[in-house]
Design a protein around this motif. Structure first.
Motif, PDB file in Angstrom:
ATOM      1  N   ARG A  41       0.759  -1.359   0.175  1.00 14.81           N
ATOM      2  CA  ARG A  41      -0.153   0.162   0.106  1.00 14.81           C
ATOM      3  C   ARG A  41       0.980   1.173   0.076  1.00 14.81           C
ATOM      4  O   ARG A  41       1.864   1.146   0.549  1.00 14.81           O
ATOM      5  CB  ARG A  41      -0.702   0.166   1.362  1.00 14.81           C
ATOM      6  N   GLY A  52       1.474   5.005   1.120  1.00 10.53           N
ATOM      7  CA  GLY A  52       1.089   6.095   2.027  1.00 10.53           C
ATOM      8  C   GLY A  52       1.857   7.281   1.976  1.00 10.53           C
ATOM      9  O   GLY A  52       3.020   7.124   1.452  1.00 10.53           O
ATOM     10  N   GLN A  53       1.586   8.138   2.917  1.00  2.20           N
ATOM     11  CA  GLN A  53       2.344   9.278   3.299  1.00  2.20           C
ATOM     12  C   GLN A  53       3.394   9.076   4.161  1.00  2.20           C
ATOM     13  O   GLN A  53       3.089   8.335   5.254  1.00  2.20           O
ATOM     14  CB  GLN A  53       1.849  10.476   3.574  1.00  2.20           C
ATOM     15  N   SER A  78       5.486  14.505   5.223  1.00  5.32           N
ATOM     16  CA  SER A  78       4.064  14.404   4.161  1.00  5.32           C
ATOM     17  C   SER A  78       4.287  14.583   2.737  1.00  5.32           C
ATOM     18  O   SER A  78       3.371  14.209   2.108  1.00  5.32           O
ATOM     19  CB  SER A  78       3.031  15.251   4.656  1.00  5.32           C
ATOM     20  N   LYS A  98       6.174   9.827  -0.499  1.00  2.41           N
ATOM     21  CA  LYS A  98       5.313   8.519  -0.412  1.00  2.41           C
ATOM     22  C   LYS A  98       6.290   7.194   0.075  1.00  2.41           C
ATOM     23  O   LYS A  98       7.255   7.659  -0.421  1.00  2.41           O
ATOM     24  CB  LYS A  98       4.845   8.444  -1.731  1.00  2.41           C
ATOM     25  N   TYR A 114       3.638   0.771   2.576  1.00  2.08           N
ATOM     26  CA  TYR A 114       3.155   0.042   3.807  1.00  2.08           C
ATOM     27  C   TYR A 114       2.709  -1.207   3.472  1.00  2.08           C
ATOM     28  O   TYR A 114       2.416  -1.610   2.181  1.00  2.08           O
ATOM     29  CB  TYR A 114       2.114   0.842   4.518  1.00  2.08           C
TER      30      TYR A 114
END
Length: 83
Positions: A49, A51-52, A57, A60, A63
């Motif tokens: 996955r 995410g940030q 932030s 990327k 995860y």
């Protein structure tokens, strides 16, 4: 979930060359859930996955990284790396 191939490995992290976007994404070994990080190799196919980063932030990170059987990843953006 996205798929890709591990393109580099360091002491505690690595980078995944994404199949669905032309970029490499950072992952930490603590995110690898189905094998010991010592078993990871460059060219290992994985799903993950995106995410940030908790630290930055604007970045990327991958995860929930899981290894896949060789030949699973479908390359949408370009030829498979190294071909």
């Amino acid at each position: 979930l996205e798929q890709g191939i591990i393109c580099s490995l360091k002491d505690s992290f690595g980078f995944i060359h994404c199949a669905e976007r032309p970029e490499e994404i950072f992952f930490h070994y603590s995110e690898v859930s189905d094998c010991h990080p010592d078993q990871l190799q460059v060219d290992t196919e994985v799903e993950f996955r995106v995410g940030q980063s908790e630290k930055d932030s604007t970045k990327k990170v991958a995860y929930a990284v899981k290894t896949l059987e060789p030949g699973t990843v479908v390359w949408e953006t370009e030829e498979e790396p190294g071909q």
